[in-house]
Design a protein around this motif. Structure first.
Motif, short mmCIF file in Angstrom:
data_model
loop_
_atom_site.label_atom_id
_atom_site.label_comp_id
_atom_site.label_asym_id
_atom_site.label_seq_id
_atom_site.Cartn_x
_atom_site.Cartn_y
_atom_site.Cartn_z
N ASP A 1 71.27 58.83 -10.33
CA ASP A 1 71.11 57.73 -9.39
C ASP A 1 72.17 57.76 -8.29
O ASP A 1 73.35 58.04 -8.55
CB ASP A 1 71.22 56.38 -10.09
CG ASP A 1 70.02 56.08 -10.99
OD1 ASP A 1 69.03 56.84 -10.94
OD2 ASP A 1 70.09 55.09 -11.74
N VAL A 2 71.73 57.45 -7.06
CA VAL A 2 72.62 57.23 -5.93
C VAL A 2 72.27 55.84 -5.39
O VAL A 2 71.13 55.59 -5.01
CB VAL A 2 72.43 58.29 -4.82
CG1 VAL A 2 73.26 57.95 -3.60
CG2 VAL A 2 72.78 59.68 -5.34
N GLU A 3 73.25 54.94 -5.41
CA GLU A 3 73.03 53.57 -4.96
C GLU A 3 73.71 53.36 -3.62
O GLU A 3 74.87 53.71 -3.45
CB GLU A 3 73.60 52.58 -5.98
CG GLU A 3 73.42 51.12 -5.56
CD GLU A 3 74.02 50.17 -6.57
OE1 GLU A 3 73.34 49.85 -7.56
OE2 GLU A 3 75.18 49.77 -6.38
N ILE A 4 72.97 52.80 -2.69
CA ILE A 4 73.52 52.48 -1.37
C ILE A 4 73.44 50.97 -1.16
O ILE A 4 72.63 50.28 -1.77
CB ILE A 4 72.79 53.21 -0.22
CG1 ILE A 4 71.31 52.81 -0.09
CG2 ILE A 4 72.90 54.71 -0.37
CD1 ILE A 4 71.04 51.76 0.95
N THR A 5 74.30 50.48 -0.29
CA THR A 5 74.19 49.13 0.24
C THR A 5 74.19 49.28 1.75
O THR A 5 75.08 49.93 2.31
CB THR A 5 75.35 48.23 -0.21
OG1 THR A 5 75.34 48.14 -1.64
CG2 THR A 5 75.21 46.83 0.37
N VAL B 1 78.97 63.46 1.06
CA VAL B 1 77.91 62.66 1.66
C VAL B 1 78.17 61.19 1.39
O VAL B 1 77.86 60.33 2.20
CB VAL B 1 76.53 63.05 1.08
CG1 VAL B 1 75.43 62.17 1.63
CG2 VAL B 1 76.23 64.50 1.35
N CYS B 2 78.77 60.88 0.25
CA CYS B 2 78.86 59.52 -0.26
C CYS B 2 80.14 58.77 0.08
O CYS B 2 80.15 57.54 0.08
CB CYS B 2 78.72 59.54 -1.79
SG CYS B 2 77.17 60.26 -2.36
N VAL C 1 70.39 59.90 -0.32
CA VAL C 1 70.95 58.83 0.51
C VAL C 1 69.95 58.44 1.58
O VAL C 1 69.68 57.26 1.81
CB VAL C 1 72.30 59.27 1.12
CG1 VAL C 1 72.76 58.28 2.19
CG2 VAL C 1 73.36 59.41 0.04
N LEU C 2 69.37 59.41 2.24
CA LEU C 2 68.40 59.16 3.30
C LEU C 2 67.20 58.37 2.79
O LEU C 2 66.79 57.38 3.39
CB LEU C 2 67.94 60.49 3.90
CG LEU C 2 66.98 60.45 5.06
CD1 LEU C 2 67.58 59.71 6.24
CD2 LEU C 2 66.60 61.86 5.47
#
Length: 161
Positions: free
Chosen positions: A44-48, A75-76, A137-138
């Protein structure tokens, strides 16, 4: 209590999305949207992402990931770089830069077409050796924006203008 207003949804692609209205003087002024992409290299990659009422992105942060240090983590992560020329200067205000995440600032998520990294024929930069993380991410930002576009009227109807 701001968390009392947050709501959880599934995005059009089935990702977990949490929408939190941001209030200023009692009225909704913007939105903070969390989205989890299950498609990172290490999970999992979580973005806000911050969005204006008009749907423009104000900032993107990666808030959780387990990507490879030095590759996917590039990237993160946001960080200020200290050099011999700025070592004694105070840190500038605002978020530390990240050339991938800052690319989203001021953009609106398109309703129909899917965003892609350059390697897949799109216009978004990616980090060599971390294409999978860049894609995750995209797509998380894309799904956050699309979900907000579908659901924001549920938050703003009945609001005073």
């Amino acid at each position: 209590n701001p968390q009392a207003e947050e709501r959880r949804f599934l995005s059009p692609a089935g990702f977990q999305v949490t929408v939190l209205p941001v209030r200023k003087k009692g009225s909704i002024a913007a939105f903070a949207v969390k989205c989890v992409s299950p498609n990172g290299y290490a999970g999992d990659v979580e973005i806000t992402a911050g969005f204006t009422l008009a749907g423009k992105i104000t900032a993107v942060l990666v808030t959780r990931h387990r990507e490879t240090p030095g590759l996917g983590s590039n990237v993160c992560e946001r960080k200020f770089t200290k050099t011999i020329f700025n070592i004694f200067k105070p840190l500038p205000p605002g978020l530390p830069p990240n050339r991938i995440l800052d690319r989203f600032n001021g953009m609106s998520v398109p309703a129909a077409e899917r965003w892609k990294v350059k390697r897949d024929g799109g216009e978004f930069d990616f980090i060599t050796g971390a294409t999978i993380t860049s894609r995750a991410v995209l797509e998380a930002v894309e799904q956050a924006g699309k979900t907000l576009a579908l659901r924001k009227n549920e938050f703003i109807k009945g609001e005073r203008r």
